[in-house]
Design an enzyme around this catalytic site. Structure first.
Site, short mmCIF file in Angstrom:
data_model
loop_
_atom_site.label_atom_id
_atom_site.label_comp_id
_atom_site.label_asym_id
_atom_site.label_seq_id
_atom_site.Cartn_x
_atom_site.Cartn_y
_atom_site.Cartn_z
N ASP A 516 -12.10 4.76 0.97
CA ASP A 516 -11.32 4.12 -0.08
C ASP A 516 -10.63 5.22 -0.90
O ASP A 516 -10.89 6.42 -0.70
CB ASP A 516 -12.27 3.30 -0.98
N GLU A 519 -5.28 7.41 -1.18
CA GLU A 519 -3.81 7.45 -1.25
C GLU A 519 -3.24 8.86 -1.48
O GLU A 519 -2.12 9.11 -0.98
CB GLU A 519 -3.33 6.50 -2.34
N ASP A 592 -6.85 -4.33 -3.23
CA ASP A 592 -7.48 -5.03 -4.35
C ASP A 592 -6.71 -6.29 -4.73
O ASP A 592 -6.01 -6.33 -5.75
CB ASP A 592 -7.58 -4.08 -5.55
#
Length: 926
Positions: A516, A519, A592
């Protein structure tokens, strides 16, 4: 007031920044935290240009070199257009042709020129398949017109490349008709900001919300127009949320809110359900489709990108009816490394793209079943209780997930031993039921000298650097953090070693990984990410590779699991961030999302878009990550998500617990039924995953991929196909009583709930029931299923199969089944079973698709049998069937489609033919 002590300041930041982010997301996404085009100088500059307003580019010095066409691109400038020392240098152009109708265009600085820049622009490594160059066609010559103004190249049978010299334009077209398919720079918008020396007094810095980007190499953006001729819609370029599968126009007549599609990987909390704003991943691949055919364009560039889809008449209102879609591509940095795909069909385009970036990695079978996740399951007792709850309520599942709270202070590869004192025993208890566990490992490494991962990375110099050359220090869940520089192959190798059973204490072979925040997310960074002037391996600026950082992290993690299993165990790694090529390393999800009906609706076009751009193994959090879904929404989400390629429930830690049995007996039964549908279809799904891993054709497909000549399917964003044989229509409104479903094609469709036949080529208004969403099996298909429900996929391995045969108007059907051991790579050496089933002339035949046993180093055997054959559309009157070999006779009787209690007899059923799934056999209906 005296300044706070540094340690106290750091403590407050690590506590307050996450709280601020969560509180700001409680109501909605805050767009002010992120840049729009007008706040992004390269985008604002590019968008201000009008067609043919730039100096013409002229092709010169054209030649064939090593089988490529090479040339220079030189702007045509008047003397008064150029100030002293500002004459643009010629650019290098290279065209290459590859098998199956693929054109590659490269445009870069000419580094051999006397005034060439000392810094070289970044070319993205490790995305194009290593063997792609082996498929290049050697160009022996180039054809030119008599006046030398146009050159042409052979591309493939029926297609050619046309290069116009003045002004520069590339056009891919059909040979016989000269009809263009894709063109570049038809509107003269090509602009390449060359690297240069900074002038005295010139300010290259950019500022946004208190952050300063030093931009030491100045403006270096690239922009150009691409036209898709004969196209009616364009698709692709994830990731953005939308209720529309087709990309809407972002600029031109009739467009109210003018903002381009943004490709810039960001940690976006509670994203808007319908916006061109970029999310967690970026794939700069666009696919066009229309009645005249399909085409594709892929720009291999990992810098921030903005893409306009231009409304008809954007350049000339009088030309609004032109049979084409124009697009405008803008990137902050990098080079032009573009691929043109000519199709002509949509599946051809997808296979051409897959031949460049690869197909999905074949997953283990457990990975395509149901996953249960939450931030966070508190401790070992909580894990055991949830696991037992599934058994108590007769609901199968395969994977239980642990989020960040399982670690020791957000130090990855560790366990909070107060909450998880015996992690190996916990995993082994799950494994005893055939179940697995996934733990989270994010890229932010806690800056703690007592933490061995941080100490090693620091000592070896493995972190990304800030603009001054020091280890970059940003804030994330672990507080003060640094980030591995996974652009560096040596760092990826080091990171992979962290997943060995020796290095990852408390792990077992049944533990898999979730990446997770890759990015990368930096809570106190610009736009909640890493500064663009941060430095990577080889002096590459973060701005140049931002969108590919998550891919390299995903790649290193998957390699770690591969090494852990000595190359024998297929990894499973879920990643939030992705780029072209991520499909080779694992699964992704949409991030999300929120517990509302609009997010349920937008999940379908999001997942379809990811599949069209190579990321077939994807899904959305069931029920929504943020918020508390109403029971009806949760049930409808399970019913839809049972058909997602990746099927996982997940929720934020501030939400109420939502295990499937917490909403009353009736809703528990409805959710159980939805999950049972997925498990019954696992043989079909696994076969589709195998096909996707070979061909690049996605598991979950837009209707037009199967019906490319049916215009009614081109803009359908609510229904989808699973493979060739199943059509699903979601229910996206609270209390919905009926739904209109368009069923394409000329053949019938059979309702998977009750076996009723519906005509193709029509829209049907159907009553909506609480126990299912509309789903149909296509006439002419055979779908393999398993109807015995166990605790997990592992325990279903030896269960018998059911074949559901949906006959078309010719009373014929066909289908496939792929089986292997579900976990190893032995299938690459031939250890698998691949069967083709054909029903015609009243006879069902099973034959092997494997061509030759002599080419197989290993073999796979199965003693599984077929216990039921369900025939939809067979005229009544058939009473018996004869099985060969053996001349064995068996009864044909009315029976239900499923084995659930109370199911009515709606089809003819051949019971217990007991033929082995691995054998050749024939069953004749009498």
């Amino acid at each position: 007031m005296a300044p706070l002590p540094p340690l106290l300041l750091r403590y407050l930041l690590v506590i307050l920044i996450p709280l601020f982010l969560f509180s700001s997301s409680a109501s909605a996404w805050k767009k002010d935290e992120f840049r729009n085009c007008n706040q992004t100088p390269f985008c604002k500059r590019a968008r201000s240009r009008t067609p043919h307003s730039l100096p013409r580019l002229i092709v010169s010095d054209l030649s064939i070199s090593d089988g490529h066409l090479t040339a220079h691109l030189q702007p045509s400038l008047r003397s008064d257009d150029v100030s002293a020392g500002d004459t643009p240098r010629p650019l290098l152009l290279r065209l290459s042709v590859y098998q199956n109708g693929i054109l590659r265009l490269k445009i870069d600085e000419d580094y051999s020129a006397p005034s060439a820049p000392s810094k070289q622009r970044f070319e993205v490594p490790d995305v194009v398949l290593p063997d792609f160059e082996d498929r290049r066609l050697w160009l022996p010559r180039v054809s030119s017109t008599e006046d030398g103004s146009i050159s042409s190249l052979y591309l493939s049978d029926g297609f050619e490349v046309v290069l116009r010299h003045d002004p520069f334009e590339i056009q891919v077209r059909r040979k016989r008709s000269n009809d263009p398919i894709i063109s570049l720079n038809s509107h003269g918008l090509f602009e390449f900001e060359q690297l240069r020396e900074k002038k005295e007094g010139e300010d290259w810095e950019e500022r946004f919300r208190g952050h300063t980007d030093t931009r030491p190499h100045g403006p270096q953006s690239i922009s150009f127009d691409v036209s898709f001729h004969g196209a009616e819609f364009v698709y692709g370029i994830p990731e953005h949320a939308s209720t529309s599968l087709a990309l809407r126009a972002t600029r031109g007549p009739g467009v109210e809110h003018s903002e381009p599609y943004r490709l810039f990987n960001l940690d976006v909390f509670e994203f808007l359900h319908d916006s061109p704003f970029g999310l967690y991943g970026s794939i700069p691949f666009m696919l066009s489709h229309g009645l005249k055919g399909s085409a594709g364009f892929f720009w291999l560039n990992a810098a921030e990108m903005q893409i306009d889809v231009l409304a008809p008449g954007w350049d000339d209102s009088a030309a609004a009816g032109n049979d084409r879609i124009d697009t405008f591509w803008m990137s902050e940095a990098g080079i032009v490394d573009a691929f043109f795909f000519v199709g002509p069909g949509p599946k051809d385009v997808l296979q051409q793209y897959a031949s460049v970036t690869g197909t999905l990695a074949m997953p283990q079978e457990f990975a395509i079943a149901y996953h249960q996740c939450r931030w966070n399951y508190r401790d070992e007792e909580d894990v055991a209780t949830v696991d037992a709850g599934f058994d108590e309520h007769d609901i199968p599942y395969d994977v239980l997930w642990l989020d960040i709270e399982h670690t020791d202070g957000k130090r990855y590869f560790t366990w909070d031993r107060a909450l998880f004192p015996n992690p190996e025993e916990m995993q082994k208890k799950l494994a005893a039921k055939g179940r697995h566990m996934v733990t989270i490992v994010d890229p932010h490494i806690k800056r703690d000298d007592s933490y061995y991962v941080h100490k090693e990375a620091t000592d070896k110099g493995y972190y990304v650097k800030d603009a001054t050359g020091k280890d970059f220090d940003g804030w994330c869940w672990s507080g003060s953090s640094s980030y591995p520089d996974t652009l560096n192959p040596e760092v990826r190798e080091w990171w992979a070693e962290k997943f060995s059973l020796k290095n990852y204490g408390g792990s077992t072979p049944s533990l898999y990984i979730w990446n997770d925040m890759n990015e990368p997310s930096v809570f106190n960074g610009p736009e909640i990410s890493m500064p663009r002037d941060a430095l990577h391996f080889g002096g590459v600026e973060h701005r140049e590779l931002h969108n590919v950082y998550g891919l390299y992290f995903h790649m290193a993690t998957a390699d770690g699991l591969l090494k852990r299993g000595n190359g024998k165990d297929r990894p499973f790694v879920l990643s939030r961030s992705f780029f072209a090529g991520s499909q080779r390393h694992g699964a992704i999800w949409t991030g999300d999302n929120s517990a509302d009906w609009d997010h349920l609706r937008s999940s379908v076009p999001m997942i379809l878009t990811q599949g069209l751009t190579g990321m077939s193994f994807s899904g959305a959090d069931v029920g929504g990550f943020f918020g508390n879904p109403e029971p009806e929404l949760l049930v409808r989400w399970y019913q839809l998500a049972a058909y997602y390629p990746f099927f996982r429930a997940h929720a934020h830690h501030d939400t109420k617990r939502r295990e499937p049995w917490l909403f009353g007996e009736r809703r528990t039964a409805l959710i159980r039924e939805a999950i049972h549908i997925r498990y019954s279809l696992l043989p079909y799904y696994y076969s589709l995953f195998r096909k996707a891993s070979v061909s690049g054709i996605p598991i979950m497909r837009p209707l037009w991929l199967e019906f490319p000549e049916d215009k009614k399917t081109f803009d359908n964003s609510e229904a989808f196909m699973i493979g060739e044989g199943i059509l699903v229509q979601g229910i996206y409104e609270e209390g919905q009583k009926s739904v209109s479903v368009y069923l394409p094609g000329e053949q019938s469709w059979y309702n998977m709930r009750n076996g009723a036949a519906y005509s193709g080529g029509q829209t049907h208004k159907l009553e909506v029931f609480e126990d299912s969403i509309p789903s149909f099996q296509r006439a002419g298909s055979i779908v393999p299923r398993k109807y015995r429900f166990r605790r997990s996929t592992t325990q279903m391995a030896n269960d018998p199969y059911t074949l559901v045969i949906a006959l078309n108007s010719s009373l014929a059907a066909e289908g496939e089944l792929y089986i292997d051991d579900g976990k190893s790579y032995d299938f690459e050496q031939g250890a698998y079973i691949h069967r083709r089933f054909v029903f015609s002339n009243g006879k069902l035949t099973s034959s092997s698709i494997i061509l030759s046993d002599s080419l197989r180093e290993k073999k796979f055997s199965s003693s599984c049998t077929v216990e039921r054959i369900i025939l939809l559309g067979l005229p009544s009157g058939a009473k018996k069937a004869v099985i060969e070999p053996g001349n064995h006779e068996t009864e044909i009787e009315p029976g239900p489609l499923t084995l659930r209690a109370g199911a009515s007899s709606v089809a003819l059923v051949i019971r217990k033919p007991n033929v082995r799934i691995a054998d050749d056999w024939t069953i004749k209906v009498l």
